[in-house]
Write a protein that holds these residues in place. Structure first.
Motif, short mmCIF file in Angstrom:
data_model
loop_
_atom_site.label_atom_id
_atom_site.label_comp_id
_atom_site.label_asym_id
_atom_site.label_seq_id
_atom_site.Cartn_x
_atom_site.Cartn_y
_atom_site.Cartn_z
N ILE A 78 -18.49 -18.60 14.84
CA ILE A 78 -18.89 -18.84 13.44
C ILE A 78 -18.36 -17.72 12.55
CG2 ILE A 78 -20.89 -18.94 11.89
CD1 ILE A 78 -22.41 -20.28 14.24
N ALA A 79 -18.52 -16.48 13.00
CA ALA A 79 -18.05 -15.34 12.20
C ALA A 79 -16.54 -15.40 11.99
CB ALA A 79 -18.44 -14.03 12.88
N ALA A 80 -15.80 -15.80 13.02
CA ALA A 80 -14.35 -15.90 12.89
C ALA A 80 -13.97 -16.98 11.89
CB ALA A 80 -13.72 -16.20 14.25
N ALA A 81 -14.67 -18.11 11.92
CA ALA A 81 -14.37 -19.20 10.99
C ALA A 81 -14.69 -18.81 9.56
CB ALA A 81 -15.13 -20.46 11.39
N LEU A 82 -15.82 -18.15 9.34
CA LEU A 82 -16.20 -17.74 7.99
C LEU A 82 -15.27 -16.65 7.47
CD1 LEU A 82 -20.11 -17.73 8.19
CD2 LEU A 82 -18.65 -19.34 6.96
N ALA A 83 -14.66 -15.89 8.37
CA ALA A 83 -13.73 -14.84 7.95
C ALA A 83 -12.45 -15.40 7.36
CB ALA A 83 -13.42 -13.92 9.13
N ARG A 178 -15.71 -36.16 16.92
CA ARG A 178 -14.47 -35.38 16.99
C ARG A 178 -14.02 -35.12 15.56
NH1 ARG A 178 -10.06 -37.76 19.67
NH2 ARG A 178 -9.48 -35.91 20.85
N PRO A 179 -14.51 -34.05 14.95
CA PRO A 179 -14.29 -33.81 13.52
C PRO A 179 -12.84 -33.68 13.10
CG PRO A 179 -16.12 -32.49 14.31
CD PRO A 179 -15.46 -33.07 15.51
N LEU A 180 -11.97 -33.18 14.00
CA LEU A 180 -10.55 -33.07 13.63
C LEU A 180 -9.98 -34.44 13.28
CD1 LEU A 180 -9.16 -30.50 16.24
CD2 LEU A 180 -9.83 -30.06 13.86
N SER A 181 -10.43 -35.48 13.98
CA SER A 181 -9.92 -36.81 13.71
C SER A 181 -10.42 -37.36 12.38
CB SER A 181 -10.33 -37.77 14.83
OG SER A 181 -11.74 -37.99 14.84
N LEU A 182 -11.48 -36.72 11.82
CA LEU A 182 -12.02 -37.11 10.53
C LEU A 182 -11.42 -36.29 9.39
CD1 LEU A 182 -15.80 -37.42 11.51
CD2 LEU A 182 -14.09 -39.25 11.40
N GLY A 183 -10.58 -35.32 9.73
CA GLY A 183 -9.93 -34.51 8.71
C GLY A 183 -10.40 -33.08 8.62
N ALA A 184 -11.25 -32.63 9.54
CA ALA A 184 -11.71 -31.23 9.51
C ALA A 184 -10.57 -30.29 9.85
CB ALA A 184 -12.85 -31.03 10.49
N ASP A 185 -10.61 -29.09 9.29
CA ASP A 185 -9.61 -28.07 9.60
C ASP A 185 -9.98 -27.25 10.82
OD1 ASP A 185 -7.74 -28.39 7.36
OD2 ASP A 185 -9.42 -27.77 6.12
N VAL A 186 -11.26 -26.92 10.95
CA VAL A 186 -11.73 -26.10 12.06
C VAL A 186 -13.01 -26.70 12.62
CG1 VAL A 186 -12.45 -23.80 12.83
CG2 VAL A 186 -10.78 -24.02 10.98
N VAL A 187 -13.12 -26.75 13.93
CA VAL A 187 -14.35 -27.16 14.61
C VAL A 187 -14.92 -25.94 15.34
CG1 VAL A 187 -15.35 -28.63 16.41
CG2 VAL A 187 -13.57 -29.53 14.89
N VAL A 188 -16.24 -25.78 15.26
CA VAL A 188 -16.92 -24.66 15.89
C VAL A 188 -17.94 -25.20 16.89
CG1 VAL A 188 -18.58 -22.79 15.48
CG2 VAL A 188 -16.61 -23.06 13.97
N HIS A 189 -18.04 -24.54 18.01
CA HIS A 189 -19.08 -24.85 19.01
C HIS A 189 -19.76 -23.58 19.46
CE1 HIS A 189 -18.29 -29.08 20.10
NE2 HIS A 189 -17.01 -28.81 19.88
#
Length: 359
Positions: A78-83, A178-189
């Motif tokens: 999460i921290a990496a994505a928000l950065a 699968r959020p990437l298939s919906l147009g998301a740039d980054v998925v976080v788990h």
């Protein structure tokens, strides 16, 4: 040459990230316990990469349809994505989300950034707030209110306006969304949860698309992981991959039990509300009465574990407002339920008995 067949997800869970099929070769990737490597290769130091990571990342990437990067924990991911947001930038986010994300967004504001918060189901509001934003953070269902967001609508609007989009996909897992298939740039788990599945490791994952834009984002995420040192141990990653192998059967069982429990809980005399998103293995309940009543329910179970995580083989429950960082939008009498793989009748008997202690 024939193309590689498109496998079903249950097959990918078992087969992805395996070593090459060679006579005498291992069927599982080895745990590489080395902090440094012989030079003149792509990786020469363990903070940059590890063959054990490669196997795990290959499996998650194939499941999500992109390129994965493992982190030391969900918070590390999460921290990496928000950065990815520049200092002083603007983030759009739900007003109630995972409380670790809440705290990082508060820190972002203290450092001069702006956070526009909307109720998760206010799709028009989210789209309106995208104007001039740098990133939109999405989570569906939300944790712990279980609100369902219109991901396709918000992601489409974000892409058209050039706003970076991140989806926390921990609760639905790659099996549910699968959020990437919906147009998301980054998925976080938080791979600590369903992906590893046994409440014994801390792991996080980010996933980006396998295109030019995804490559640029992946490079930035990798740089953040390397320089900030939020790297996972090879043994933890090995256990995460081993846990992933059974995600299909674990998640199918847990989801079926969650649906059954949600149906039985509707109208229960000890409850004010059942929050079930309609699928998945998570639900929340508002216990009739106050916070003390909810705590009594949690303390009265024997099969359900009173603990502060989710996604394990064991069923877990917790009154979320006992956590200091939980947003005030979460009712004090809300109990979050993570349904495991125990027999559903035992789960029901135990939970019903605990609920009746407050009547």
């Amino acid at each position: 040459m024939s193309e590689t067949p498109a496998f079903h997800v249950d097959t990918i869970l078992v087969s992805a990230g395996r070593p090459a099929h060679v006579p005498g070769g291992p069927v599982n990737p080895p745990v590489v316990l080395s902090s440094t490597y012989i030079p003149d290769a792509a990786v020469n130091y363990a903070r940059v990469g590890n063959p054990t990571w490669d196997a795990f990342e290959a499996a998650i990437g194939e499941l999500e349809g992109g390129r994965a990067l493992v982190h030391a924990s969900g918070m590390g991911a999460i921290a990496a994505a928000l950065a990815l947001v520049p200092p002083g930038g603007t983030i759009v986010a739900p007003d109630t989300t995972y409380n670790g994300t809440v705290l990082l967004l508060e820190d972002f504001e203290k450092a001069g950034g702006t956070v526009r918060r909307r109720h998760a189901t206010d799709t028009e509001g989210f789209v309106a707030d995208l104007a001039g934003a740098d990133l939109v953070w999405l989570e569906s269902p939300t944790n712990p209110l279980m609100d369902v967001m219109d991901l396709p609508a918000v992601l489409d609007a974000a892409r058209s306006q050039g706003v970076l989009s991140v989806v926390d996909n921990t609760l639905p897992t790659p099996l549910g969304c699968r959020p990437l298939s919906l147009g998301a740039d980054v998925v976080v788990h938080s791979a600590t949860k369903y992906i590893a599945g046994h409440s014994d490791v801390l792991l996080g994952v980010t996933v980006v698309a396998s295109d030019e834009r995804g490559s640029e984002l992946g490079t930035r995420l990798h740089r953040h992981r390397t320089l900030h040192g939020a790297i996972a141990g090879p043994m933890e990653v090995y256990l995460g991959l081993r846990g992933l192998r059974t995600l299909g059967v674990r998640y199918e069982r847990a989801c079926a039990s969650a649906a059954e429990l949600a149906a039985r809980l509707e109208g229960h005399p000890a409850l004010e509300r059942v929050r079930y998103p309609g699928s998945g293995a998570m639900l929340s309940i508002d216990v009739a009465g106050d916070a003390d009543a909810a705590e009594r329910v949690c303390a009265a179970t024997r099969v359900w574990l009173h603990s502060t995580s989710l996604g394990g083989v064991e069923s877990q429950l917790e009154r979320r407002r006992r956590q200091p960082a939980e947003p005030a939008t979460v009712p004090p009498n809300l109990v979050r339920l993570s349904v495991g793989i125990e027999h559903v009748e035992d789960l029901w008997t135990d939970l019903d008995r605990a609920l009746r202690t407050v009547l």
